[in-house]
Enzyme design. Structure first.
Site, mmCIF file in Angstrom:
data_model
loop_
_atom_site.group_PDB
_atom_site.id
_atom_site.type_symbol
_atom_site.label_atom_id
_atom_site.label_comp_id
_atom_site.label_asym_id
_atom_site.label_seq_id
_atom_site.Cartn_x
_atom_site.Cartn_y
_atom_site.Cartn_z
ATOM 1 N N GLY A 111 0.767 -1.208 0.076
ATOM 2 C CA GLY A 111 0.090 -0.138 -0.004
ATOM 3 C C GLY A 111 1.131 1.374 -0.076
ATOM 4 N N GLN A 157 3.196 9.926 1.054
ATOM 5 C CA GLN A 157 4.289 9.157 0.865
ATOM 6 C C GLN A 157 5.516 9.484 -0.242
ATOM 7 O OE1 GLN A 157 2.588 5.419 2.185
ATOM 8 N NE2 GLN A 157 4.197 5.054 3.102
ATOM 9 N N CYS A 167 5.839 0.221 7.259
ATOM 10 C CA CYS A 167 5.373 1.549 6.513
ATOM 11 C C CYS A 167 6.642 1.601 5.587
ATOM 12 C CB CYS A 167 4.970 2.475 7.388
ATOM 13 S SG CYS A 167 4.742 3.903 6.597
ATOM 14 N N LEU A 168 6.568 1.795 4.582
ATOM 15 C CA LEU A 168 7.591 2.393 3.412
ATOM 16 C C LEU A 168 8.253 3.454 3.798
ATOM 17 C CD1 LEU A 168 6.108 1.282 -0.013
ATOM 18 C CD2 LEU A 168 7.338 -0.055 1.181
ATOM 19 N N HIS A 211 -4.506 2.097 7.137
ATOM 20 C CA HIS A 211 -3.069 2.576 7.409
ATOM 21 C C HIS A 211 -2.758 3.470 6.471
ATOM 22 C CE1 HIS A 211 1.422 1.722 7.779
ATOM 23 N NE2 HIS A 211 1.304 2.708 6.725
ATOM 24 N N GLU A 212 -3.182 3.211 5.172
ATOM 25 C CA GLU A 212 -2.928 4.280 3.994
ATOM 26 C C GLU A 212 -3.764 5.462 4.199
ATOM 27 O OE1 GLU A 212 -0.511 3.838 2.542
ATOM 28 O OE2 GLU A 212 -0.173 1.888 3.039
ATOM 29 N N HIS A 215 -2.703 7.948 6.295
ATOM 30 C CA HIS A 215 -1.737 8.787 5.802
ATOM 31 C C HIS A 215 -2.185 9.960 5.328
ATOM 32 C CE1 HIS A 215 2.241 6.851 6.055
ATOM 33 N NE2 HIS A 215 1.615 5.531 5.811
#
Ligand code: NI
Length: 167
Positions: A49, A54, A93-94, A135-136, A139
């Site tokens: 995701g 990000q 998380c990236l 989660h996304e 963001h």
């Protein structure tokens, strides 16, 4: 033409990650190209995701790509409902490479969003898809997964993360 990675994933410390993202106003070619670039970045980093902030763009867009699911695009999403039951699961998380911890989130949800072409849709999700969506979605409100754990764990996680990045 080869696959050129046009956008880079920003890591924790960049203020764009803690900003509330703005709604997408136009469903145009630029949006399609941007979403394509997001998928390229997501796949290059082997993530499941990715949210627009990000990659440094403060817009309300995120994408998901789970092994057993199709590529999904969410533009201007709204979480309509979440289940009262919570589940705890390990998340990464990236924007925090190398950092993982257990986060409690609702087990299922209903989300309303728009496709990249501006068509409205509603989706019910559970399991890993629900987790990735939540989660996304966070963001887009400038909320990070370290904000979903206890202050002590957060402190330890950040120490560890700074060591990893030698910040
Ligand atoms: Ni993340």
């Amino acid at each position: 033409m080869g696959a050129v990675k046009m956008i880079d994933i920003v890591t924790f410390g960049d203020p764009v990650l803690e900003k509330k993202a703005e709604a997408v106003a136009q469903y145009d070619k630029e949006l399609l190209l941007f979403i394509d670039e997001m998928f390229t970045a997501l796949e290059a980093d082997k993530g499941i995701g990715l949210a627009a902030p990000q990659v440094g763009r403060s817009k309300r867009i995120f994408i998901t790509e789970l092994d057993d699911d199709k590529k999904r695009i969410f533009v201007n999403p709204e979480i309509v409902a979440t289940s009262p039951d919570l589940v705890e699961y390990e998340e990464g998380c990236l924007s925090f490479p190398g950092l993982y911890f257990m986060v409690k989130r609702p087990a299922s949800l209903r989300i309303q969003a728009f496709t990249e072409k501006g068509k409205s849709f509603t989706l019910e999700a559970e399991g890993l898809l629900a987790r990735v969506i939540l989660h996304e979605y966070d963001h887009l409100d400038g909320k990070l997964f370290i904000d979903r754990i206890t202050p002590l764990k957060r402190e330890r996680a950040l120490l560890h993360f700074r060591k990893l990045l030698k910040m």
